[in-house]
Design an enzyme around this catalytic site. Structure first.
Site, PDB file in Angstrom:
ATOM      1  N   HIS A  16       0.815  -1.226   0.000  1.00  0.00           N
ATOM      2  CA  HIS A  16       0.000   0.000   0.000  1.00  0.00           C
ATOM      3  C   HIS A  16       0.847   1.273   0.000  1.00  0.00           C
ATOM      4  O   HIS A  16       0.317   2.364  -0.234  1.00  0.00           O
ATOM      5  CB  HIS A  16      -0.908   0.044   1.231  1.00  0.00           C
ATOM      6  CG  HIS A  16      -1.949  -1.033   1.257  1.00  0.00           C
ATOM      7  ND1 HIS A  16      -2.856  -1.226   0.236  1.00  0.00           N
ATOM      8  CD2 HIS A  16      -2.237  -1.983   2.191  1.00  0.00           C
ATOM      9  CE1 HIS A  16      -3.652  -2.248   0.536  1.00  0.00           C
ATOM     10  NE2 HIS A  16      -3.291  -2.726   1.712  1.00  0.00           N
ATOM     11  N   ASP A  22      -2.683 -10.611  -1.827  1.00  0.00           N
ATOM     12  CA  ASP A  22      -3.252 -10.084  -0.587  1.00  0.00           C
ATOM     13  C   ASP A  22      -4.751  -9.819  -0.801  1.00  0.00           C
ATOM     14  O   ASP A  22      -5.188  -9.559  -1.930  1.00  0.00           O
ATOM     15  CB  ASP A  22      -2.535  -8.776  -0.224  1.00  0.00           C
ATOM     16  CG  ASP A  22      -2.848  -8.321   1.189  1.00  0.00           C
ATOM     17  OD1 ASP A  22      -2.099  -8.675   2.105  1.00  0.00           O
ATOM     18  OD2 ASP A  22      -3.857  -7.595   1.364  1.00  0.00           O
ATOM     19  N   HIS A  39      -6.297  -7.295  -0.029  1.00  0.00           N
ATOM     20  CA  HIS A  39      -6.483  -5.885  -0.396  1.00  0.00           C
ATOM     21  C   HIS A  39      -5.708  -5.567  -1.678  1.00  0.00           C
ATOM     22  O   HIS A  39      -4.648  -6.135  -1.922  1.00  0.00           O
ATOM     23  CB  HIS A  39      -5.971  -4.973   0.725  1.00  0.00           C
ATOM     24  CG  HIS A  39      -6.629  -5.238   2.043  1.00  0.00           C
ATOM     25  ND1 HIS A  39      -6.092  -6.082   2.989  1.00  0.00           N
ATOM     26  CD2 HIS A  39      -7.801  -4.781   2.549  1.00  0.00           C
ATOM     27  CE1 HIS A  39      -6.899  -6.130   4.048  1.00  0.00           C
ATOM     28  NE2 HIS A  39      -7.952  -5.349   3.808  1.00  0.00           N
ATOM     29  N   ASP A  67      -4.442 -12.701   4.212  1.00  0.00           N
ATOM     30  CA  ASP A  67      -5.757 -12.245   4.665  1.00  0.00           C
ATOM     31  C   ASP A  67      -6.929 -12.715   3.795  1.00  0.00           C
ATOM     32  O   ASP A  67      -8.081 -12.479   4.186  1.00  0.00           O
ATOM     33  CB  ASP A  67      -5.795 -10.724   4.895  1.00  0.00           C
ATOM     34  CG  ASP A  67      -5.054  -9.920   3.849  1.00  0.00           C
ATOM     35  OD1 ASP A  67      -4.612 -10.510   2.849  1.00  0.00           O
ATOM     36  OD2 ASP A  67      -4.921  -8.688   4.026  1.00  0.00           O
TER      37      ASP A  67
HETATM   38 ZN    ZN Z   1      -4.226  -7.075   3.110  1.00  0.00          ZN
END
Ligand code: ZN
Length: 353
Positions: A130, A167, A169, A254
């Protein structure tokens, strides 16, 4: 052939405070899992201490002023840095940990390209995908995997790197870093409509990079079958045509069905099957594959799934706990329609059938 594992206790010193999901306990749990499965003393695995990345190396992706700002901020004791997405918690040692996390990724890709350790897993914190050019985001300070890719382009003349982001995200930072470049093919499989909000199917890159970014935003509860479908019908055929020289994987755990902050549906056994597909793709690039740990916040999942994936890199499979998940009946049709839509977009650039 030996699989390298990069780890340093300095990663535990990035202290995010009581109750934070991105805690040092994550790595402690992973190391415990490696120990329980006798991976640490198995000669097929080599535990390596990473180098410390320099400010110049980190600045291959980040604004050097931002890098020095983080250094200063941590030297003064840390706190919450930035406001984007709630800011990122830094302790006095977070800058050190972040430099070694980047160093691990750089060491891993160098040793992979040199065919000394073609396969490796970087057990690092803080995560990276990120982190943006000049600000931290979503628990990430520096973008470990993006810096490693930039290093290969700059210093090793590598022209085709595939970054597969698994991931839960979307890796906004990695996508932005190479959005206009064909030298990095960024492809992400993530949960739709959660943090950070980017990663829609229409984000495909710009300019020379158009067609070299692809996003597969899956509905909640997506399970092993959905992931494998996405990998076999999108990622693999594109990889076969793009012919990356190395495959880098943002390894987030995750997507686990019982992760505290997401809603995907992989089981422990599901992770192993998904990673089997991914490791298989690396045959396209002579087996060169580097995994960098990103998220994953269920400590039991980290303890078991990371060990099982690392073991799999040497063809070792141990018994996994059985878990039952019950995906909603509409999942398959909804997920398949997303996969078809992404295939439609990708087919403007790639022969994927
Ligand atoms: Zn994540």
């Amino acid at each position: 052939m030996t699989t390298a594992i990069f780890y340093d206790p300095v990663f535990l010193e990035h202290d995010t405070g009581y109750g934070h999901p991105e805690s040092p306990d994550r790595l402690k749990s992973i190391i415990r899992g490696l120990r329980e499965n006798s991976i640490l003393e198995d000669s097929r695995f080599k535990i390596l201490k990473p180098s410390r990345a320099s400010i110049e190396e980190i600045s291959l992706i980040h604004d050097p002023n931002y890098v020095r700002y983080v250094e200063d901020f941590c030297r003064k004791g840390g706190g919450i840095i930035g406001t984007w997405g709630g800011g990122v918690v830094c302790s006095g040692k977070s800058f050190e940990a972040a430099c070694y996390a980047v160093g691990a990724a750089i060491d891993a890709v160098k040793l992979s390209m040199d065919n000394i350790y073609p396969r490796s897993f970087c057990l690092v914190r803080p995560p990276g995908h990120h982190a943006e050019y000049d600000y931290p985001y979503g628990f990430c300070i520096f973008n470990n995997i993006a810096i490693a890719a930039a290093y290969l382009i700059r210093f090793r003349g590598v022209d085709r790197i595939m970054v597969l982001d698994l991931d839960a995200h979307h890796g906004n930072g990695t996508q932005h870093a190479f959005y206009d470049s064909p030298k990095v093919f960024y492809i992400s499989i993530h949960q739709d409509a959660i943090f950070p909000g980017t990663g829609s199917i229409n984000e495909v890159g710009v300019g020379d990079g158009e067609g070299y970014t692809l996003n597969i935003p899956l509905p909640a509860y997506s399970d092993k079958e959905v992931y494998i479908e996405a990998i076999r019908r999108i990622v693999k055929p594109i990889a076969m045509e793009y012919k990356p020289e190395i495959l880098l994987v943002s390894a987030g755990f995750d997507p686990y069905h019982d992760d505290p902050i997401t809603d995907l549906g992989l089981t422990l056994e599901g992770f192993r099957e998904v990673y089997r597909e991914v490791i298989d793709i690396s045959r396209i690039c002579s087996g060169r594959i580097v995994f960098c740990l990103e998220g994953g916040y269920n400590l039991e999942c980290l303890r078991i799934a990371v060990a099982s994936v690392i073991a799999l890199m040497e063809g070792i499979e141990f018994d996994l706990p059985r878990e039952e998940v019950y995906p909603p009946p509409y999942l398959k049709s909804r997920a398949l329609s997303i996969i078809e839509a992404v295939r439609g977009i990708a087919s403007s650039y790639w022969r994927i059938d």
